[in-house]
Design a protein around this motif. Sequence first.
Motif, PDB file in Angstrom:
ATOM      1  N   SER A   1       0.812  -1.223   0.000  1.00  0.00           N
ATOM      2  CA  SER A   1       0.000   0.000   0.000  1.00  0.00           C
ATOM      3  C   SER A   1       0.842   1.269   0.000  1.00  0.00           C
ATOM      4  CB  SER A   1      -0.910   0.023   1.234  1.00  0.00           C
ATOM      5  OG  SER A   1      -0.146   0.230   2.414  1.00  0.00           O
ATOM      6  N   GLY A   2       2.097   1.167   0.427  1.00  0.00           N
ATOM      7  CA  GLY A   2       2.923   2.362   0.568  1.00  0.00           C
ATOM      8  C   GLY A   2       2.677   3.110   1.868  1.00  0.00           C
ATOM      9  N   PHE A   3       2.006   2.464   2.799  1.00  0.00           N
ATOM     10  CA  PHE A   3       1.666   3.083   4.077  1.00  0.00           C
ATOM     11  C   PHE A   3       2.920   3.452   4.866  1.00  0.00           C
ATOM     12  CE2 PHE A   3       0.642   2.358   8.668  1.00  0.00           C
ATOM     13  CZ  PHE A   3      -0.208   3.437   8.845  1.00  0.00           C
ATOM     14  N   VAL A   4       2.957   4.700   5.352  1.00  0.00           N
ATOM     15  CA  VAL A   4       4.046   5.178   6.208  1.00  0.00           C
ATOM     16  C   VAL A   4       3.418   5.710   7.490  1.00  0.00           C
ATOM     17  CG1 VAL A   4       5.952   6.800   6.469  1.00  0.00           C
ATOM     18  CG2 VAL A   4       5.482   5.778   4.224  1.00  0.00           C
ATOM     19  N   PHE A   5       3.752   5.088   8.599  1.00  0.00           N
ATOM     20  CA  PHE A   5       3.146   5.470   9.868  1.00  0.00           C
ATOM     21  C   PHE A   5       3.637   6.834  10.329  1.00  0.00           C
ATOM     22  CE2 PHE A   5       3.246   5.367  14.599  1.00  0.00           C
ATOM     23  CZ  PHE A   5       1.880   5.322  14.814  1.00  0.00           C
ATOM     24  N   ASP A   6       2.693   7.652  10.795  1.00  0.00           N
ATOM     25  CA  ASP A   6       3.002   8.991  11.288  1.00  0.00           C
ATOM     26  C   ASP A   6       2.283   9.173  12.625  1.00  0.00           C
ATOM     27  OD1 ASP A   6       3.390  11.658  11.830  1.00  0.00           O
ATOM     28  OD2 ASP A   6       2.522  12.401   9.962  1.00  0.00           O
ATOM     29  N   ALA A   7       3.018   9.072  13.709  1.00  0.00           N
ATOM     30  CA  ALA A   7       2.418   9.140  15.043  1.00  0.00           C
ATOM     31  C   ALA A   7       1.686  10.448  15.290  1.00  0.00           C
ATOM     32  CB  ALA A   7       3.495   8.931  16.113  1.00  0.00           C
ATOM     33  N   LYS A   8       2.071  11.505  14.597  1.00  0.00           N
ATOM     34  CA  LYS A   8       1.451  12.814  14.825  1.00  0.00           C
ATOM     35  C   LYS A   8      -0.013  12.836  14.390  1.00  0.00           C
ATOM     36  CE  LYS A   8       5.648  15.653  14.449  1.00  0.00           C
ATOM     37  NZ  LYS A   8       6.590  14.539  14.225  1.00  0.00           N
TER      38      LYS A   8
ATOM     39  N   ALA B   1       1.753   0.981  25.075  1.00  0.00           N
ATOM     40  CA  ALA B   1       2.638   1.615  24.101  1.00  0.00           C
ATOM     41  C   ALA B   1       2.015   2.890  23.538  1.00  0.00           C
ATOM     42  CB  ALA B   1       2.960   0.640  22.975  1.00  0.00           C
ATOM     43  N   ALA B   2       0.708   2.867  23.288  1.00  0.00           N
ATOM     44  CA  ALA B   2       0.037   4.046  22.745  1.00  0.00           C
ATOM     45  C   ALA B   2       0.032   5.189  23.763  1.00  0.00           C
ATOM     46  CB  ALA B   2      -1.390   3.690  22.333  1.00  0.00           C
ATOM     47  N   LYS B   3      -0.160   4.857  25.038  1.00  0.00           N
ATOM     48  CA  LYS B   3      -0.115   5.889  26.069  1.00  0.00           C
ATOM     49  C   LYS B   3       1.287   6.487  26.176  1.00  0.00           C
ATOM     50  CE  LYS B   3      -4.398   5.415  27.485  1.00  0.00           C
ATOM     51  NZ  LYS B   3      -5.406   6.483  27.503  1.00  0.00           N
ATOM     52  N   SER B   4       2.290   5.636  26.095  1.00  0.00           N
ATOM     53  CA  SER B   4       3.672   6.120  26.168  1.00  0.00           C
ATOM     54  C   SER B   4       4.009   7.008  24.977  1.00  0.00           C
ATOM     55  CB  SER B   4       4.642   4.937  26.228  1.00  0.00           C
ATOM     56  OG  SER B   4       4.487   4.218  27.433  1.00  0.00           O
ATOM     57  N   ALA B   5       3.432   6.668  23.821  1.00  0.00           N
ATOM     58  CA  ALA B   5       3.677   7.460  22.614  1.00  0.00           C
ATOM     59  C   ALA B   5       2.831   8.723  22.575  1.00  0.00           C
ATOM     60  CB  ALA B   5       3.393   6.617  21.379  1.00  0.00           C
ATOM     61  N   ASP B   6       1.900   8.851  23.514  1.00  0.00           N
ATOM     62  CA  ASP B   6       1.036  10.030  23.636  1.00  0.00           C
ATOM     63  C   ASP B   6       0.190  10.254  22.378  1.00  0.00           C
ATOM     64  OD1 ASP B   6      -0.033  12.113  25.131  1.00  0.00           O
ATOM     65  OD2 ASP B   6       1.378  13.589  24.325  1.00  0.00           O
TER      66      ASP B   6
ATOM     67  N   GLY C   1       8.858   4.487  17.507  1.00  0.00           N
ATOM     68  CA  GLY C   1       9.684   5.161  16.528  1.00  0.00           C
ATOM     69  C   GLY C   1      10.888   4.360  16.095  1.00  0.00           C
ATOM     70  N   GLU C   2      10.827   3.039  16.297  1.00  0.00           N
ATOM     71  CA  GLU C   2      11.981   2.197  15.989  1.00  0.00           C
ATOM     72  C   GLU C   2      11.855   1.536  14.619  1.00  0.00           C
ATOM     73  OE1 GLU C   2      12.260  -0.627  19.111  1.00  0.00           O
ATOM     74  OE2 GLU C   2      12.535   0.875  20.673  1.00  0.00           O
TER      75      GLU C   2
ATOM     76  N   ALA D   1       4.100  -6.833  18.177  1.00  0.00           N
ATOM     77  CA  ALA D   1       5.503  -6.409  18.281  1.00  0.00           C
ATOM     78  C   ALA D   1       5.834  -5.367  17.220  1.00  0.00           C
ATOM     79  CB  ALA D   1       6.422  -7.618  18.148  1.00  0.00           C
ATOM     80  N   GLN D   2       5.351  -5.560  16.007  1.00  0.00           N
ATOM     81  CA  GLN D   2       5.604  -4.574  14.949  1.00  0.00           C
ATOM     82  C   GLN D   2       4.922  -3.249  15.261  1.00  0.00           C
ATOM     83  OE1 GLN D   2       4.104  -7.048  11.758  1.00  0.00           O
ATOM     84  NE2 GLN D   2       6.168  -7.336  10.916  1.00  0.00           N
ATOM     85  N   ALA D   3       3.688  -3.304  15.739  1.00  0.00           N
ATOM     86  CA  ALA D   3       2.967  -2.079  16.069  1.00  0.00           C
ATOM     87  C   ALA D   3       3.696  -1.297  17.155  1.00  0.00           C
ATOM     88  CB  ALA D   3       1.543  -2.417  16.521  1.00  0.00           C
ATOM     89  N   ILE D   4       4.191  -1.989  18.158  1.00  0.00           N
ATOM     90  CA  ILE D   4       4.897  -1.317  19.243  1.00  0.00           C
ATOM     91  C   ILE D   4       6.188  -0.663  18.741  1.00  0.00           C
ATOM     92  CG2 ILE D   4       6.163  -1.726  21.398  1.00  0.00           C
ATOM     93  CD1 ILE D   4       3.965  -3.763  22.103  1.00  0.00           C
ATOM     94  N   LYS D   5       6.886  -1.317  17.845  1.00  0.00           N
ATOM     95  CA  LYS D   5       8.090  -0.710  17.280  1.00  0.00           C
ATOM     96  C   LYS D   5       7.753   0.581  16.535  1.00  0.00           C
ATOM     97  CE  LYS D   5      11.095  -4.739  16.872  1.00  0.00           C
ATOM     98  NZ  LYS D   5      11.852  -5.627  15.954  1.00  0.00           N
TER      99      LYS D   5
END
Length: 236
Positions: A17-24, A67-72, A233-234, A225-229
């Motif tokens: 898909s070309g998906f690039v995760f962006d936490a913002k 992990a989501a809470k830690s990533a805010d 930001g790893e 495990a992949q989602a947490i990485k």
Amino acid sequence: MKLTTSGEPANPALPASGFVFDAKRAALVITDPQIDFLSAEGASWAAFGPSVIENDTVAHIGELLRAAKSADITVAVSPHYFYPTDEQWTFGDPLEQFMSSVGMFARQGAYTLDGFTGSGADFLPAYHCHIHDGRTVITSPHKIVGPESNDLVLQLRKRGVSQVILAGMAANLCVEGHLRELIEQGFEVAVVKDATAGPRLPEGDGYLAALVNFRFLASAVWTTAQAIKHLQGEQK
């Protein structure tokens, strides 16, 4: 060509898909993290328990919440509730008939918490610290499988969210229903395949059915495990 449904295909035919995760601009959405789905004390355990155990679903959802809470990032829970007035419905599909027959997600009313704590409709106790922290969005209830009847999309839009990490229960029902509607609403969705589970009935294995559709529809299909990485930001 023989298809493997449990593991990832060795030679996938579908393009990436070309998906690039962006936490913002991302949120974690958990569907139905409730006792009736995830506990041996729940009304549907006979159908869902084996898949929940095999996937270690309870632990994986907890890991995602931490992990989501830690990533805010935004965390939203889309719960399933039924009130006494819903018993006035005059028809229902097989899933609705099943839920009604075992009393899933039953509450005494929309404006009372009488009998709610510890009931099948309550959130799994292990998640209370994450869900009741004053930061988690608890949407209005969805009624069948998708978020069309609740305020999830509004809550996400109001927070500038356009990417969703999706997990919860149940794989071929509410998770897939939310996946489809969120895609239709213009969100990119990454499904966490081992933070969900499905029913195993004579009609078929709902989890395996969902995995096929996840691969066709989701922007990404991750393990916990992949989602947490990604959340840490790893992983790019």
